[in-house]
Design a protein around this motif. Structure first.
Motif, short mmCIF file in Angstrom:
data_model
loop_
_atom_site.label_atom_id
_atom_site.label_comp_id
_atom_site.label_asym_id
_atom_site.label_seq_id
_atom_site.Cartn_x
_atom_site.Cartn_y
_atom_site.Cartn_z
N ALA A 51 40.79 34.33 45.15
CA ALA A 51 40.66 35.77 45.36
C ALA A 51 40.25 36.46 44.07
O ALA A 51 39.36 37.34 44.07
CB ALA A 51 41.98 36.35 45.89
N ALA A 55 36.55 38.05 43.98
CA ALA A 55 36.55 39.51 44.13
C ALA A 55 36.44 40.23 42.80
O ALA A 55 36.05 41.40 42.79
CB ALA A 55 37.83 39.96 44.85
N ARG A 62 29.72 33.14 44.76
CA ARG A 62 30.94 33.77 45.28
C ARG A 62 30.89 33.88 46.80
O ARG A 62 31.89 33.61 47.48
CB ARG A 62 31.14 35.17 44.67
CG ARG A 62 31.39 35.15 43.19
CD ARG A 62 31.89 36.49 42.67
NE ARG A 62 30.98 37.57 42.96
CZ ARG A 62 29.91 37.88 42.23
NH1 ARG A 62 29.61 37.14 41.17
NH2 ARG A 62 29.13 38.90 42.54
N ARG A 133 42.32 39.84 48.09
CA ARG A 133 41.01 40.44 47.81
C ARG A 133 41.00 41.92 48.16
O ARG A 133 40.39 42.73 47.45
CB ARG A 133 39.91 39.70 48.58
CG ARG A 133 38.51 40.13 48.16
CD ARG A 133 37.43 39.37 48.89
NE ARG A 133 37.41 39.70 50.31
CZ ARG A 133 36.45 39.31 51.14
NH1 ARG A 133 35.46 38.55 50.69
NH2 ARG A 133 36.49 39.63 52.41
N VAL A 137 39.87 44.59 45.23
CA VAL A 137 38.70 45.49 45.31
C VAL A 137 39.12 46.95 45.29
O VAL A 137 38.27 47.84 45.13
CB VAL A 137 37.86 45.19 46.58
CG1 VAL A 137 37.32 43.79 46.56
CG2 VAL A 137 38.67 45.45 47.85
N GLN A 255 35.48 44.24 37.56
CA GLN A 255 34.84 42.93 37.48
C GLN A 255 34.97 42.41 36.06
O GLN A 255 34.63 43.09 35.10
CB GLN A 255 33.36 42.99 37.87
CG GLN A 255 32.71 41.62 37.95
CD GLN A 255 31.29 41.69 38.47
OE1 GLN A 255 30.37 42.00 37.72
NE2 GLN A 255 31.10 41.40 39.75
#
Length: 529
Positions: A51, A55, A62, A133, A137, A255
Motif C-alpha cells: 500500500a 499509493a 505500480r 491505500r 491517498v 508521494q
C-alpha cells in the motif's frame, strides 16, 4: 437467534451453553480466533508495504502490482488453497518436473494451523491494501513537503507523520482481515479438515453434513457465536475510522521519491507477487495436465483428459458449471436491474433511514457466509405460502446470492449517481418528464456502465463461491465450489485442478472486461485503479 436460544417459544440458553462447553467446540473457537488473528497480522505485514509503495511513492509498475495484489480477493479461497497444496506437496507435478519434489510420503507442509495462517495472510492482504491505500491517498503532499523543508528525513516523516495519521486505517484493516478469517471456509476446509484441525465454520459444515437439519438448533448456536465475533470485528473497524482525531485538507496526495531504489523496489514487489500468485497458478495448471496425482509433468505424461472429463463426461461437474453459471447470471442480472432504482430511492431517504438501509444491505456481505447459509436454512426450511419449502432447491442458493452480493451491485451505481449533475434531471422534470421517464431516458443510460461493472463483480463473486453453497447445495444442485471441494476430498486432484483452472480463466476474462470499462466508471469502483 430464536432457534439457538428458544425452545418451544421459551427462552432456554442451556442448549447453547452445553454446546459451548464441549471440547470440540472450545477447540474450534480457539482455532478460529488463533488463525484469524495471526492471519490478520500477516495480512498487515504483506499488504501494508505494498500500500505504501503503490499509493505513496514513484515506484514503477505500480498499476500492474496493484492489479496482481487484488487477485487473491477475486479468486475463491478454495482455489487458492488448492493451488498452494499442489505447489508444495510431495506429489507436486510442477516440483516433480523440476526434480525438486519432497520425498514420497512427506506430509504437505501447508496442512494444519501454519498453512491456514499463511493462506489467510495472502488471501486477505488485498483487504489491507485497499484500506490503507484509502488512508494514504487522503494525506496531502503539503504535509510531507513541510516536514521535509523542516529538515526531516523520509524515515522520520514516515514514523512521525504518516504512520500516526494512518493509525485508524491500520486498525480498520486488521479488523476487516480478522473478520474475513473468521468467516473463511474454503481454506480451513482444505487445509484443516484432513488434519482434524477444525474452525467454527468447518465444525458447522461437519455437523450438518453428518446429521442434516436435525442439528440445526446446535449449529445455529455456533453460527450465532461466529456472528458475534464478526460483529465485534466490524464494530472495531467502524470505531477506528469514526474516532480519527484529525481532519485532512484536500490537496495532491503525498508521494515519496525513491530515487535509485525505484526499480529495485519494483523488482522486489514483482518477485514477491510471483511467488505468492504465479507459482501456485503454475502448480495448479501442471497438476491439471497430468493423468494422476503424483505423476511428474513431462512430454510423455501431459494430457488434456482431465478437462475433457470435467467438461464433457462427468455429469456432476457439467451440472455444476451449468448451475453456477445460471445462478450467478440470474443474481447479477436481478441485482443490476434493481441497483439503479434502489440507489435512487435510498438517496431520497432521510439520512438516518438511509444509513439503516445501507446497514441492512451490507450486513449479509460483511458477516461470514456460513451465518447467512444457516439463516437461509432456518428461514426457508419450513413451507412458505404458495411456494412450499425452498430447502434442497437451487432457489435457496439464488436468494442467498442476492442477499450476500447486493452491496457489491449497489456500490458502483451509488458512486455513479453521486457524480451525475442534478441539472439534467431537473431540466427534464421542468420539461414535464415524469420520474419513470427520467429514470429510463437519462439516469439509467448514464449509470449503465456502473451497473454492468457491479453485475460483473457479483458474477465473479458468486461463480465459484463455496462458503454459502457448501451448506445450501443439494443433489443435482451442485455448484462449482462444492464440486471442486468434493473432487479434492475424493482424491481426484487433477480433475479438481482442471475445474480450478477453468474458474481462473473465467475470472481473468471478467477482470479484463472490468478493466476495459474503467474509463467509464467512477473513481474507486475498481480497487486496482
Amino acid at each position: 437467534m430464536a432457534t439457538a436460544l428458544f425452545v418451544d417459544g421459551t427462552f432456554d440458553a442451556s442448549l447453547l451453553l452445553n454446546r459451548l462447553v464441549r471440547g470440540a467446540t472450545q477447540r474450534a473457537i480457539f482455532n478460529t480466533l488463533d488463525t484469524s488473528l495471526f492471519g490478520a497480522l500477516l495480512a498487515l505485514m504483506l499488504g501494508g508495504p505494498f500500500a505504501l509503495l503503490i499509493a505513496a511513492t514513484d515506484m514503477p509498475l505500480r498499476k500492474l502490482q496493484g492489479f496482481l495484489l487484488i487477485l487473491p480477493l477475486m479468486i475463491a479461497p478454495q482455489v487458492m488453497a488448492l493451488a498452494f497444496m499442489h505447489l508444495l506437496g510431495p506429489s507436486s507435478a510442477l516440483l516433480g518436473a523440476l526434480g525438486l519434489a519432497p520425498p514420497p510420503g512427506t506430509a504437505n507442509p501447508l496442512l494444519g494451523r501454519g498453512g491456514i495462517i499463511l493462506l489467510f495472510g495472502i488471501q486477505h492482504a488485498p483487504i489491507v491494501f485497499i484500506t490503507l491505500r484509502a488512508g494514504l491517498v487522503s494525506i496531502p503532499r503539503d504535509y510531507v513537503e513541510a516536514a521535509r523543508a523542516a529538515g526531516m528525513g523520509p524515515a522520520r516523516v514516515l514514523r512521525g507523520i504518516v504512520l500516526p495519521l494512518l493509525g485508524p486505517y491500520v486498525i480498520a484493516a486488521a479488523a476487516l482481515a480478522f473478520v474475513s478469517g473468521v468467516g473463511n471456509f474454503g481454506i480451513p476446509a482444505l487445509l484443516g479438515m484432513p488434519e482434524n484441525y477444525l474452525t467454527l465454520a468447518t465444525l458447522i459444515y461437519q455437523q450438518l453434513s453428518s446429521n442434516g437439519p436435525t442439528v440445526l438448533p446446535q449449529v445455529a448456536g455456533l453460527s450465532l457465536l461466529i456472528c458475534a465475533i464478526a460483529i465485534l470485528g466490524i464494530g472495531a473497524q467502524g470505531l477506528a475510522l469514526r474516532r480519527r482525531q484529525f481532519a485532512l485538507t484536500r490537496g495532491m496526495p503525498m508521494q515519496f521519491a525513491l530515487g535509485r531504489w525505484r526499480w529495485p523496489a519494483a523488482m522486489a514487489g514483482m518477485l514477491a507477487l510471483s511467488v505468492a500468485l504465479l507459482l501456485p497458478a503454475a502448480a495448479l495448471i501442471t497438476t491439471s495436465l497430468v493423468p494422476a496425482y503424483g505423476v511428474a509433468l513431462s512430454t510423455a505424461t501431459v494430457t488434456l483428459d482431465n478437462y475433457a472429463e470435467v467438461l464433457l463426461r462427468q455429469a456432476s461437474t457439467m451440472r455444476a458449471f451449468v448451475n453456477s453459471s445460471y445462478l450467478s447470471l440470474l443474481a447479477a442480472a436481478i441485482l443490476a436491474l434493481l441497483a439503479v432504482p434502489l440507489a435512487l430511492g435510498m438517496a431520497r431517504l432521510p439520512r438516518t433511514f438511509a444509513r439503516l438501509a445501507h446497514g441492512v444491505l451490507e450486513l449479509p456481505y460483511a458477516l461470514p457466509g456460513i451465518v447467512l447459509a444457516i439463516a437461509c436454512i432456518l428461514l426457508f426450511l419450513r413451507p412458505l405460502p404458495l411456494l412450499g419449502s425452498l430447502y434442497a432447491t437451487p432457489w435457496i442458493i439464488l436468494i442467498a446470492y442476492l442477499m450476500r452480493f447486493a452491496a457489491l451491485a449497489l456500490k458502483p451505481v451509488e458512486a455513479a449517481l453521486g457524480q451525475l449533475p442534478p441539472d439534467l434531471t431537473e431540466a427534464a422534470a421542468a420539461s414535464g418528464a415524469g420520474a419513470i421517464r427520467r429514470l429510463l431516458t437519462i439516469t439509467a443510460p448514464l449509470v449503465a456502465p456502473a451497473a454492468a461493472a457491479g453485475a460483473l463483480l457479483v458474477f465473479m463473486s458468486a461463480f465459484n463461491e463455496l462458503t454459502v453453497s457448501a451448506l445450501l447445495w443439494s443433489s443435482r444442485n451442485e455448484t462449482i465450489g462444492v464440486i471442486l471441494f468434493s473432487l479434492e476430498e475424493s482424491g481426484l486432484s487433477p480433475q479438481a485442478a482442471a475445474v480450478a483452472v477453468i474458474t481462473l480463466v473465467v475470472i481473468m476474462v471478467l477482470l479484463a472486461l472490468l478493466d476495459r470499462l474503467s474509463g467509464r466508471l467512477p473513481t474507486g469502483v475498481l480497487p486496482w485503479r
